[in-house]
Design an enzyme around this catalytic site. Structure first.
Site, PDB file in Angstrom:
ATOM      1  N   THR A 132      37.331  43.639  34.309  1.00 60.59           N
ATOM      2  CA  THR A 132      36.288  44.120  33.396  1.00 60.59           C
ATOM      3  C   THR A 132      34.932  44.205  34.098  1.00 60.59           C
ATOM      4  O   THR A 132      34.687  43.486  35.082  1.00 60.59           O
ATOM      5  CB  THR A 132      36.201  43.153  32.199  1.00 60.59           C
ATOM      6  OG1 THR A 132      35.055  43.478  31.424  1.00 60.59           O
ATOM      7  CG2 THR A 132      36.063  41.701  32.637  1.00 60.59           C
ATOM      8  N   ASP A 133      34.021  44.987  33.513  1.00 60.68           N
ATOM      9  CA  ASP A 133      32.647  45.027  34.035  1.00 60.68           C
ATOM     10  C   ASP A 133      31.860  43.778  33.624  1.00 60.68           C
ATOM     11  O   ASP A 133      30.775  43.529  34.159  1.00 60.68           O
ATOM     12  CB  ASP A 133      31.924  46.297  33.569  1.00 60.68           C
ATOM     13  CG  ASP A 133      31.804  46.430  32.058  1.00 60.68           C
ATOM     14  OD1 ASP A 133      32.340  45.571  31.327  1.00 60.68           O
ATOM     15  OD2 ASP A 133      31.166  47.403  31.598  1.00 60.68           O
ATOM     16  N   GLU A 134      32.408  42.983  32.690  1.00 64.85           N
ATOM     17  CA  GLU A 134      31.638  41.823  32.206  1.00 64.85           C
ATOM     18  C   GLU A 134      31.449  40.760  33.286  1.00 64.85           C
ATOM     19  O   GLU A 134      30.593  39.890  33.152  1.00 64.85           O
ATOM     20  CB  GLU A 134      32.304  41.209  30.968  1.00 64.85           C
ATOM     21  CG  GLU A 134      32.343  42.183  29.826  1.00 64.85           C
ATOM     22  CD  GLU A 134      32.471  41.550  28.447  1.00 64.85           C
ATOM     23  OE1 GLU A 134      32.315  40.327  28.319  1.00 64.85           O
ATOM     24  OE2 GLU A 134      32.722  42.310  27.502  1.00 64.85           O
ATOM     25  N   TYR A 158      34.860  34.167  28.450  1.00 61.57           N
ATOM     26  CA  TYR A 158      35.798  35.258  28.777  1.00 61.57           C
ATOM     27  C   TYR A 158      35.482  35.850  30.148  1.00 61.57           C
ATOM     28  O   TYR A 158      36.358  35.978  31.013  1.00 61.57           O
ATOM     29  CB  TYR A 158      35.732  36.350  27.704  1.00 61.57           C
ATOM     30  CG  TYR A 158      36.325  37.673  28.150  1.00 61.57           C
ATOM     31  CD1 TYR A 158      37.696  37.814  28.334  1.00 61.57           C
ATOM     32  CD2 TYR A 158      35.499  38.777  28.409  1.00 61.57           C
ATOM     33  CE1 TYR A 158      38.235  39.027  28.768  1.00 61.57           C
ATOM     34  CE2 TYR A 158      36.031  39.984  28.838  1.00 61.57           C
ATOM     35  CZ  TYR A 158      37.399  40.104  29.015  1.00 61.57           C
ATOM     36  OH  TYR A 158      37.936  41.302  29.453  1.00 61.57           O
ATOM     37  N   LYS A 162      37.746  35.873  33.606  1.00 63.49           N
ATOM     38  CA  LYS A 162      38.172  37.089  34.300  1.00 63.49           C
ATOM     39  C   LYS A 162      37.654  37.075  35.746  1.00 63.49           C
ATOM     40  O   LYS A 162      38.369  37.463  36.670  1.00 63.49           O
ATOM     41  CB  LYS A 162      37.661  38.338  33.578  1.00 63.49           C
ATOM     42  CG  LYS A 162      38.329  38.635  32.245  1.00 63.49           C
ATOM     43  CD  LYS A 162      39.816  38.938  32.345  1.00 63.49           C
ATOM     44  CE  LYS A 162      40.110  40.287  32.972  1.00 63.49           C
ATOM     45  NZ  LYS A 162      41.572  40.619  32.890  1.00 63.49           N
TER      46      LYS A 162
END
Ligand code: NAD
Ligand code: DAU
Length: 348
Positions: A132-134, A158, A162
């Protein structure tokens, strides 16, 4: 064969449906069927011998090893994860268990399997990790978009879980030579997304006459990508991505949450006249640590792999609303007791 993990979830199910529509190569789908996994999303494949569904955990090394030996997949595409930021804030442990420890176990199973291969089977094998970009944190309004070289700065449990899994994947390549590929995608939307995430939650609530809960001031920005375009990007990375590389994937469609919800309401007003859906919008307490802005610079995947999204945000959003309007049974089916408990607890 390819082995897909988490294929009963939102992106995984779209990936499998798109894959089997375009290819004769079969898919083994390993999914734990958590609250987010839903076989109704794959109902059209119920009698398709190219889709082999196995209920299980990516952290179950014995099961994964058996599947690898039995099906000899040429690739693993790892979607399996706990994926909802709000749930990670209320209960982070499951995120560490699956996203970090589960990925570790999957990597170890893959490494053992891959090290026993020879010739073309060994050189052709790929482990594609869907991230993810998060992991890059939050952008200020004038900051340049995230790219592959942006340092990791995960802000939610989260995102941290990741990021942890991404570091493991990188290390398994650097240390053991496992042929990995990692992608960092922005916010997806489209058919079969569980209605805890912004867009399907708003559609489901709007249709039911419930309030549309916008966090904080509604000015947080996300970069939206139609799920079918994410799937085509993953197919390109799997086919032509350079081993050990990471690829940022995004739609170039930055939107403030409030603008997005209003756009959704306008589509619903047109499809279901007689109700002013925007009147259901309500501002609610903000998400703790809420990232302000995400945006992706997708130059690398465009340049190296020739990938571009096919859908604009306008066409993708309209397609998405139409899918939910046509799939009331799917919506009813996923609103389990667990779902209602989550909504009651979280939005109380
Ligand atoms: P999702 O929550 O809809 O689906 C996750 C799936 O994984 C579910 O079917 C669930 O049953 C399964 N699963 C969970 N734990 C498992 C385990 N231990 N073993 C096997 N299966 C397990 O998630 P999604 O939105 O489809 O996201 C898929 C992947 O893509 C995730 O890794 C997520 O981090 C990543 N991603 C999502 C987005 C997005 O906008 N949704 C964007 C970028 C990246
Ligand atoms: O950026 C990629 C990520 O996008 C993925 O890695 C995650 O798995 C996925 O869930 C998504 O994370 P977000 O936190 O951005 O998505 P979510 O749909 O939960 O929220 C989108 C924005 O909408 C965010 O700014 C929070 C806001 N929001 C969300 C909900 C559920 C609201 O205002 N109200 C809500 O009820």
């Amino acid at each position: 064969m390819i082995l897909v993990t988490g294929g009963a979830g939102f992106i995984g199910s779209n990936f499998i449906l798109d894959w089997l529509a375009a290819s004769s190569e079969g898919v083994v789908n390993l999914d734990k069927l958590t609250y987010a996994g839903n076989l109704a999303s794959l109902a059209t494949l119920a009698r398709d011998p190219r889709h082999v569904f196995v209920r299980g955990d990516i952290g179950d090394a014995a099961l994964v090893s058996t599947l690898l030996e039995r099906h000899r997949p040429r690739a693993i595409v790892n979607f399996a994860a706990e994926s909802h930021v709000d749930r990670s804030i209320r209960g982070p442990r499951a995120f560490i268990d699956t996203n970090v420890v589960g990925t570790l176990e999957l990597l170890e199973s893959a490494r053992t399997w891959w090290q026993g291969l020879a010739g073309g089977e060994r050189t052709g094998f790929r482990f594609l990790h869907v991230s993810t970009d998060e992991v890059y944190g939050s952008l200020a309004p004038a900051d340049p978009a995230f790219s592959e070289s942006t340092p990791f700065a995960p802000n939610s449990p989260y995102a941290a879980s990741k990021a942890g899994s991404d570091h493991l994947v990188r290390a398994w390549h650097h240390t053991y030579g496992l042929p990995v590929l990692t992608t960092h995608c922005s916010n997806n939307y489209g058919p079969r997304q569980f209605p805890e995430k912004l867009i399907p939650l708003m559609i489901v609530n709007a249709l039911a006459g419930r309030r549309l809960p916008v966090y904080g001031d509604g000015q947080n920005v996300r970069d939206w990508l139609y799920v079918g375009d994410h799937c085509s990007a993953l197919r390109a990375v799997l086919a032509r991505g350079r081993v050990g590389e990471t690829y940022a994937i995004g739609g170039g469609a930055e939107m403030r949450n409030l603008d997005l919800v209003r756009a959704l309401c306008r589509i619903l007003d047109a499809r279901r006249p007689g109700r002013d859906h925007a009147a259901q919008i309500e501002f609610v307490a903000d998400r703790p640590g809420h990232d302000r802005r995400y945006a992706i610079d997708a130059t690398k995947i465009e340049r190296e792999l020739g990938w571009k999204p096919a859908e604009t945000f306008e066409t993708g959003l309209a397609r998405t609303v139409d899918w939910y309007l046509a799939n009331g049974d799917w919506i009813d089916g996923v609103q389990s007791d667990e779902y209602r408990r989550w909504i009651d607890l979280h939005y109380a």
